[in-house]
Design a protein around this motif. Structure first.
Motif, short mmCIF file in Angstrom:
data_model
loop_
_atom_site.label_atom_id
_atom_site.label_comp_id
_atom_site.label_asym_id
_atom_site.label_seq_id
_atom_site.Cartn_x
_atom_site.Cartn_y
_atom_site.Cartn_z
N SER A 36 0.97 -1.40 -0.17
CA SER A 36 -0.10 -0.07 -0.03
C SER A 36 0.73 1.15 -0.13
O SER A 36 0.44 2.35 -0.57
CB SER A 36 -0.79 -0.02 1.25
OG SER A 36 -0.27 -0.08 2.36
N GLY A 37 2.05 1.20 0.42
CA GLY A 37 2.99 2.40 0.23
C GLY A 37 2.75 3.37 1.33
O GLY A 37 2.92 4.60 1.46
N ALA A 66 -8.67 5.15 15.22
CA ALA A 66 -7.34 4.85 15.09
C ALA A 66 -6.52 5.59 16.12
O ALA A 66 -7.05 6.82 16.38
CB ALA A 66 -7.08 5.38 13.82
N VAL A 67 -5.95 4.99 16.82
CA VAL A 67 -4.85 5.52 17.88
C VAL A 67 -3.38 5.84 17.45
O VAL A 67 -3.06 4.84 16.91
CB VAL A 67 -5.18 4.59 19.11
CG1 VAL A 67 -4.01 5.18 20.10
CG2 VAL A 67 -6.01 4.58 19.91
N LEU A 91 -12.09 8.40 8.25
CA LEU A 91 -10.53 7.99 8.58
C LEU A 91 -10.02 7.76 7.02
O LEU A 91 -10.68 6.93 6.40
CB LEU A 91 -10.46 6.89 9.43
CG LEU A 91 -11.00 7.07 10.74
CD1 LEU A 91 -10.87 5.66 11.47
CD2 LEU A 91 -10.03 7.86 11.30
N PRO A 92 -8.69 8.13 6.55
CA PRO A 92 -8.05 7.79 5.60
C PRO A 92 -7.79 6.22 5.61
O PRO A 92 -7.19 5.89 6.56
CB PRO A 92 -6.80 8.76 5.69
CG PRO A 92 -6.71 8.87 7.11
CD PRO A 92 -7.90 8.95 7.61
N GLY A 110 -8.64 -1.23 3.23
CA GLY A 110 -9.54 -0.87 4.39
C GLY A 110 -8.74 -0.59 5.50
O GLY A 110 -9.33 -0.04 6.48
N LYS A 111 -7.28 -0.63 5.26
CA LYS A 111 -6.52 -0.35 6.59
C LYS A 111 -6.54 1.19 6.56
O LYS A 111 -6.40 2.01 5.77
CB LYS A 111 -5.12 -0.89 6.54
CG LYS A 111 -5.39 -2.28 6.46
CD LYS A 111 -3.88 -2.91 6.32
CE LYS A 111 -3.89 -4.25 6.37
NZ LYS A 111 -2.42 -5.09 6.04
N VAL A 112 -6.35 1.76 7.97
CA VAL A 112 -6.18 3.00 8.11
C VAL A 112 -4.71 3.50 7.91
O VAL A 112 -3.81 3.00 8.20
CB VAL A 112 -6.78 3.44 9.57
CG1 VAL A 112 -6.43 4.97 9.78
CG2 VAL A 112 -8.18 3.13 10.01
#
Length: 503
Positions: A162-163, A428-429, A481-482, A487-489
């Motif tokens: 994903s970079g 997201a923390v 959330l970006p 689907g990963k933040v």
């Protein structure tokens, strides 16, 4: 013995189950395994006529469709390498991929991808019929040829990471990698030929490809291809096609459970739900349990094709927060800073071995060497621990770990508890700079529609469940959330944005 890798799968399915429905696409269009294999043969022949041969990279830019799968298997028949391109990337990122993999050809849906190809100097071809002046993939003639002989160690695909922490690297997945990850899924998810799998995630993502499409085709089951995810349509497709298998991320399942059609949709055929990306919040678990549905949760990454572990549905509550046991043909260990096995309950780096672990990063010998231990285990860069029963729990990324006042804060632990607070739909923390403590955790959260959350009360709700240094110093509510395409933040984006605010 002749070995043809995954490129031989469509032809073998044509012999074993020619009239079985392989794909459902669009609203009602279907394709049998005979038609799918015939189309794959034609695509392979067309690629050969265009000069594609062993070792050449064939890039693909487009939505879920039969074309994508036929190009992948067609390229494999030639010993060529399939390179799916994330359609959500920026032009500069796409140019990097096309150049990095030395793409021999770009096949793409009609649209702006032609400009990417031209900018990168790569020959390109559209899916569909195209035009009289420039015929598309569907118009190209082709006759079956002799498939190339490939071994299990030959490259079949290059999937770009994903970079999120720098320029994307191409993970080289071999024919063996893709075969073994499919076999892991067949064993651990009990995939059978009568299954109907709804594919709502993009196939350019390794989870959808390696753990979604491939095991279904290997078993001769049916894939229902969706071009995108819309919760109401997904529910309708489950009922319309008698879907038995569904995979997604927690947000996917949450949006479906929150949709007005949730309560009235017939979900009686659903039997196998898999979820990755992060732990499923208790509220979502309960919503699905109320409909008689349980999850298989798991863990993995591009470099493991991607599955590494799976949590059986029967253990969802007993081992809540765990991502499960190693897949059947995969090994997982947790090691301390010295590389020694960590005792149960002790956080360390997660390392993975098995035939599904990738061959290395394309053109990156140094990065490849750094990714493996001296004894051949892949260094995931993730933190976690094994409990006394051998179940894996994720603590976070090494790069995401927050060190506050000398204490380690693992974001995944805090995020799991945030997800259980009524009204929070995503969390997201991250660590942000702090003059006194070095770093402190901040929670960036999204809310369910209509929810009204008092951010000052969040710490109170977490108090007693977490040490004080783990409590978010600030809670920020955002609309979205970006996220990456999987689907990963994108925590790097959040750290940059909110870190600048804290300075």
């Amino acid at each position: 013995m002749h070995r043809h890798g995954i490129g031989a799968w469509p032809a073998k399915r044509r012999l074993a189950s020619p009239e079985k429905t392989a794909l459902v696409h669009g609203d009602q269009a279907t394709m049998t395994y005979r038609e799918f294999a015939d189309g794959t043969d034609r695509v392979a022949s067309a690629l050969r006529r265009l000069g594609v041969g062993r070792g050449d990279s064939v890039a693909y830019f487009g939505e879920n469709s039969p074309d994508l799968l036929q190009v992948m298997f067609g390229a494999a028949r030639l010993g060529a390498v399939f390179v799916p391109v994330n359609t959500r990337l920026a032009p500069a990122e796409i140019d990097h991929i096309l150049a990095d993999c030395h793409a021999r050809l770009l096949i793409h849906d009609p649209g702006p991808a032609a400009g990417f190809a031209a900018a990168a100097g790569v020959p390109h071809l559209t899916t569909g019929a195209g035009t009289a002046d420039r015929p598309g993939l569907a118009r190209l003639p082709g006759t079956p040829g002799v498939p190339a002989e490939v071994g299990s160690d030959d490259p079949a695909a290059v999937i770009y990471t994903s970079g999120t922490t720098g320029r994307a690297k191409g993970a080289v997945l071999t024919h063996g990698n893709l075969t073994w990850v499919a076999l892991n899924c067949v064993v651990d998810y009990d995939v059978v030929s009568t299954d109907v799998a709804l594919m709502i995630s993009p196939l350019f993502h390794v989870a959808s490809l390696g753990m979604g499409a491939l095991p279904v085709i290997l078993k001769g089951a049916t894939l229902v291809l969706e071009k995108g995810f819309e919760p109401g349509r997904a529910l309708a497709q489950i009922e319309r096609h008698g879907v038995t298998m569904l995979s997604g991320v927690p947000t996917t399942y949450q949006l479906m459970a929150d949709h007005p059609d949730w309560a009235t949709t017939n979900l009686s055929t659903l039997a196998k739900l898999t979820c990755g990306g992060s732990a499923v919040p208790t509220r979502i678990l309960r919503a699905y349990e109320a409909r008689g549905l349980s999850f298989s949760q798991g863990y993995g990454m591009t470099e493991t094709s991607p599955g590494a572990t799976s949590l059986p549905p029967a253990m969802t509550l007993a081992k809540q927060g765990s991502v499960g046991l190693p897949h059947f043909f995969t090994e997982v260990r947790v090691v301390d800073a010295d590389g020694a096995p960590a005792p149960p309950g002790t956080v360390g780096e997660i390392q993975i071995a098995g035939p599904n672990v990738f061959a290395g990063y394309l053109g990156e010998a140094g990065a490849t060497a750094e990714a493996f231990t001296a004894d051949g285990w892949f260094r995931s860069g993730d933190l976690g621990y094994l409990d006394a029963d051998g179940y894996l729990f994720i603590a976070g990324r090494l790069k995401d770990m927050i060190i506050s006042g000398g204490e380690n804060v693992y974001p995944a632990e805090v995020e799991l508890l945030l997800g259980e607070i009524d009204g929070i739909s995503g969390a997201a923390v991250i660590g942000v700079p702090d003059e006194r403590w070095g770093e402190v955790p901040w929670a960036i959260v999204t809310l369910r529609p209509g929810a009204d959350l008092d951010t000052a009360a969040v710490r109170a709700r977490l108090a007693g469940k977490l040490a004080r240094y783990k409590l978010p110093a600030r809670v920020v509510i955002v609309d979205e959330l970006p996220r990456t395409a999987s689907g990963k933040v994108r925590k790097a984006d959040l750290r940059q944005h909110y870190g600048d605010q804290a300075r």
